[in-house]
Design an enzyme around this catalytic site. Structure first.
Site, PDB file in Angstrom:
ATOM      1  N   CYS A  51       0.832  -1.208   0.000  1.00 58.98           N
ATOM      2  CA  CYS A  51       0.000   0.000   0.000  1.00 58.98           C
ATOM      3  C   CYS A  51       0.866   1.257   0.000  1.00 58.98           C
ATOM      4  CB  CYS A  51      -0.952  -0.010   1.189  1.00 58.98           C
ATOM      5  SG  CYS A  51      -2.112  -1.402   1.137  1.00 58.98           S
ATOM      6  N   THR A  52       1.966   1.216   0.719  1.00 57.35           N
ATOM      7  CA  THR A  52       2.896   2.345   0.742  1.00 57.35           C
ATOM      8  C   THR A  52       3.530   2.524  -0.637  1.00 57.35           C
ATOM      9  OG1 THR A  52       3.333   2.032   3.091  1.00 57.35           O
ATOM     10  CG2 THR A  52       4.971   3.275   1.839  1.00 57.35           C
TER      11      THR A  52
END
EC number: 1.11.1.24
Length: 160
Positions: A51-52
């Protein structure tokens, strides 16, 4: 586990409306982007590896999306407070909406059964929707693999 049958959206469908709290305060609505193409990227959780990477990738290309006249919005079930911390920690420049009730995830059909290590659970399936200026879905990416994804979305957005 109760079976949930997700809504299935198709290219050409009208994008479901939304009104969600966002990082930095305030709300974000579909109507805020009226007349402008919009990328909605749904991701499971702030500050996790994939997600990062995905959020940083969209941030890195934000100027290119802006130049193409295309807005970007990230959505996860995390709180606004979590989003604010995530944005600060990684210097993200794309807005993030908080879908804590999962109403938007359900409306877009991304709240689905998942499995990991033999355990099944409900969660957000990483997905991206490209919405045209007419408010209709122009492209859908389901079960997204992060590597190269933001670049692929940008290329599709430039074709609108």
């Amino acid at each position: 586990m109760t079976e949930v049958f997700p809504i299935v959206l198709n290219v050409g469908d009208e994008a479901p409306d939304f009104d969600l709290p966002r990082d930095g305060g305030g709300h974000v609505r579909l109507a805020d982007f009226g007349g402008k193409p919009l990328v909605l990227f749904f991701y499971p959780k702030d500050d996790t590896t994939a997600c990062t990477t995905e959020s940083i990738s969209f941030t890195a290309l934000k100027a290119d999306f802006d130049k193409a006249g295309v807005a970007i919005l990230g959505i996860s079930p995390d709180t606004v407070k979590s989003h604010d911390k995530f944005v600060r920690k990684h210097a993200l420049s794309v807005p993030l909406a908080s879908d804590g009730e999962k109403t938007m995830a359900m409306a877009y059909g991304v709240w689905r059964e998942k499995s990991m290590y033999g355990r099944t659970y409900m969660g957000v399936v990483r997905s991206t929707f490209l919405i045209g200026a007419d408010g209709r879905i122009a492209r859908i990416w389901d079960k997204v693999k992060v590597a190269g994804h933001a670049e692929e979305v940008l290329a599709a957005a430039k074709e609108l």
